[in-house]
Design an enzyme around this catalytic site. Structure first.
Site, mmCIF file in Angstrom:
data_model
loop_
_atom_site.group_PDB
_atom_site.id
_atom_site.type_symbol
_atom_site.label_atom_id
_atom_site.label_comp_id
_atom_site.label_asym_id
_atom_site.label_seq_id
_atom_site.Cartn_x
_atom_site.Cartn_y
_atom_site.Cartn_z
ATOM 1 C CG ASP A 145 -33.635 21.624 34.072
ATOM 2 O OD1 ASP A 145 -34.590 22.624 33.943
ATOM 3 O OD2 ASP A 145 -32.949 21.289 33.169
ATOM 4 C CE1 TYR A 187 -29.790 19.922 25.969
ATOM 5 C CE2 TYR A 187 -31.680 21.134 26.042
ATOM 6 C CZ TYR A 187 -30.201 20.844 25.610
ATOM 7 O OH TYR A 187 -29.643 21.967 24.631
ATOM 8 C CE LYS A 221 -37.656 24.343 26.444
ATOM 9 N NZ LYS A 221 -36.845 23.548 26.978
HETATM 10 C C1 LIG Z 1 -35.343 23.440 27.081
HETATM 11 C C2 LIG Z 1 -34.455 22.823 28.389
HETATM 12 C C3 LIG Z 1 -33.444 23.588 28.754
HETATM 13 C C4 LIG Z 1 -32.725 24.584 27.941
HETATM 14 O O1 LIG Z 1 -33.434 25.742 27.826
HETATM 15 P P1 LIG Z 1 -32.838 26.634 26.610
HETATM 16 O O2 LIG Z 1 -33.697 27.794 26.757
HETATM 17 O O3 LIG Z 1 -33.144 25.894 25.327
HETATM 18 O O4 LIG Z 1 -31.427 26.960 26.873
HETATM 19 C C5 LIG Z 1 -32.834 23.176 30.049
HETATM 20 N N1 LIG Z 1 -33.624 22.162 30.563
HETATM 21 C C6 LIG Z 1 -34.743 21.687 30.373
HETATM 22 C C7 LIG Z 1 -35.421 20.655 31.234
HETATM 23 C C8 LIG Z 1 -35.321 21.977 28.969
HETATM 24 O O5 LIG Z 1 -36.509 21.520 28.770
#
Ligand SMILES: *Cc1c(COP(=O)(O)O)cnc(C)c1O
Length: 432
Positions: A244, A149, A272
């Site tokens: 990511d 994701y 995060k």
């Molecule tokens: C949570 C997450 C996102 C999206 O971040 P948001 O702050 O919710 O937009 C993108 N990539 C990864 C791996 C994530 O865990």
């Protein structure tokens, strides 16, 4: 089927009211408990590893606001940093010193990042990194992996992650087919599929984006050599490799998975933990790529609240505190305590469920199949997970309300809470 005890009267009342004014009553779909049944509870307060709902119920929390709360909830240092910053003004729209300090810290901590730009969410970070990779290479095609994701921008919502997955709705309505056509989705850990695609279309591929430890379909780990393979094949074809690390960045090590695995991506996305619970994201990497961003280069990217002083003060305070407490070493130790307890319970019950952990991130898959990709993860017994989840919640332990999520330990989780959790989880497994 309903296993849960009903929510308290205040949570129920708030949810009824929320549904009247907010689609589904929630501002992010996984909060709606659709994957486990029942209604969400509303939180009044969170401190350390505990949260209290509006009806006064106390829970040991393993969600940690989906990753950011690595020190535990509401750590004193972060709260104080927020107060200090806010007293001087909450947003300027003009450069502020926190931006320089944050950028310097990121470049020092993350080996592959030479320059970095701040944004306000993980979604913004990945969306911007992809535009930059396309602008830099002059190519359009994108590769991602099934079960990873990367936020909810159009190019990336092609085989959506956790939330959309268990809703049985992998592609979102509203994403134009023309966008989806430019994104190829491969199974994770499958070198043959990767080679086949790059042999056929390598020269068209602008970027390959990956969660180096996929943490949005449970927790999946790369097979030995897989991440190196990604590095080699993208380098060979002039494709930008994007890690990511929105989930794993600053959670597993100062330099994220790339430090642990010794791989240097071209670009990295962060979020995060970096915001200390406030809305912060970042993307950075090779200077020659980053310098393609406006105002230096032709790739446009901007944000009214980017580099917000209060948010960056919170994030910096969290990173400094992690460093001061030697956080990653302690989190590994707490993770080991949990792991031993879980494995012992599974042995006692004669269950072959698969447990995966790295540092403070963990997932128990309710399947005896080894999990190397999304397909494997989907063999999980979701009915058993649902029952387990509600038993734990009813006994004061809150795990993420979906099998396809990673659990998080914080520095505020102590031996006592781990023992209590093991007791509750053991009883929950016995009751399946
Ligand atoms: C949570 C997450 C996102 C999206 O971040 P948001 O702050 O919710 O937009 C993108 N990539 C990864 C791996 C994530 O865990």
């Amino acid at each position: 089927m309903r296993f849960a005890m009903p929510n308290g009267p205040l949570s129920s009342k708030l949810f009824d009211l929320a549904k009247q004014y907010i689609p589904g009553g929630v501002n992010s779909p996984v909060r709606a408990f659709r994957n486990v049944g029942g209604d969400p509870f509303f939180v009044r307060r969170a401190k350390g590893c505990r949260i209290w709902d509006v009806d006064g119920r106390e829970l040991i929390d393993f969600v940690g606001t989906w990753g950011p709360a690595i020190l535990g909830h509401a750590p004193v240092t972060v709260i104080e940093a927020i107060h200090t910053a806010a007293k001087e003004g909450v947003s300027f729209g003009i450069p502020n010193p926190y931006e320089v300090e944050m950028a310097r810290t990121i470049c020092e901590w993350v080996p592959s990042i030479e320059k970095v730009r701040m944004v306000s969410s993980g979604t913004e970070a990945t969306m911007s990194a992809i535009r930059l990779a396309r602008g830099f290479t002059g190519r359009h095609r994108l590769v991602k992996f099934d079960g990873c994701y990367h936020g909810h921008s159009d190019s990336l919502l092609v085989a959506a992650g956790s939330g959309a997955l268990t809703h049985g709705n992998p592609d979102s309505a509203g994403v134009p087919p023309a966008f989806a056509e430019l994104t190829t989705v491969l199974p994770f850990n499958d070198e043959a599929a990767l080679e086949e695609l790059f042999a056929a279309r390598g020269h068209e591929i602008a970027a390959l984006i990956v969660e180096p430890y996929p943490a949005n379909a449970g927790l999946i780990l790369p097979k030995p050599g897989f991440l190196q393979k990604l590095r080699d094949i993208t380098a060979k074809h002039g494709t930008v490799l994007i890690f990511d690390e929105v989930m794993t960045g600053f959670r597993l090590a100062k330099g994220g998975v790339q430090e642990l695995e010794g791989i240097k991506p071209d670009l990295t996305c962060l979020g995060k933990v970096i915001g200390g619970g406030l809305p912060v994201g970042a993307f950075g990497g090779r200077a020659d790529i980053m310098d393609h961003l406006a105002p230096l280069g032709p790739v446009y990217q901007a944000g009214t609240l980017s580099g917000n002083p209060v948010a960056l003060a919170a994030g910096l305070a969290q990173l400094r505190e992690l460093e001061k407490q030697n956080g990653y070493v302690h989190l590994e130790a707490i993770g080991q305590v949990m792991e031993e307890a879980v494995l012992e319970v599974l042995r006692r019950k004669g269950l072959g469920y698969r447990w995966y952990r790295r540092g403070s991130m963990f997932c128990l898959f309710f399947t005896e199949t080894e999990v190397h990709n999304l397909q494997d993860a989907k063999t999980a017994d979701l009915a058993a997970f649902r029952k387990f989840f509600h038993h734990c919640l009813d006994h004061g332990v809150y795990f993420a309300p979906s099998q396809f999520e990673t659990g998080f330990i914080s520095l505020a989780h102590t031996q006592a809470e781990m023992e209590r959790t093991a007791e509750v989880a053991s009883a929950a497994l016995a009751a399946l």
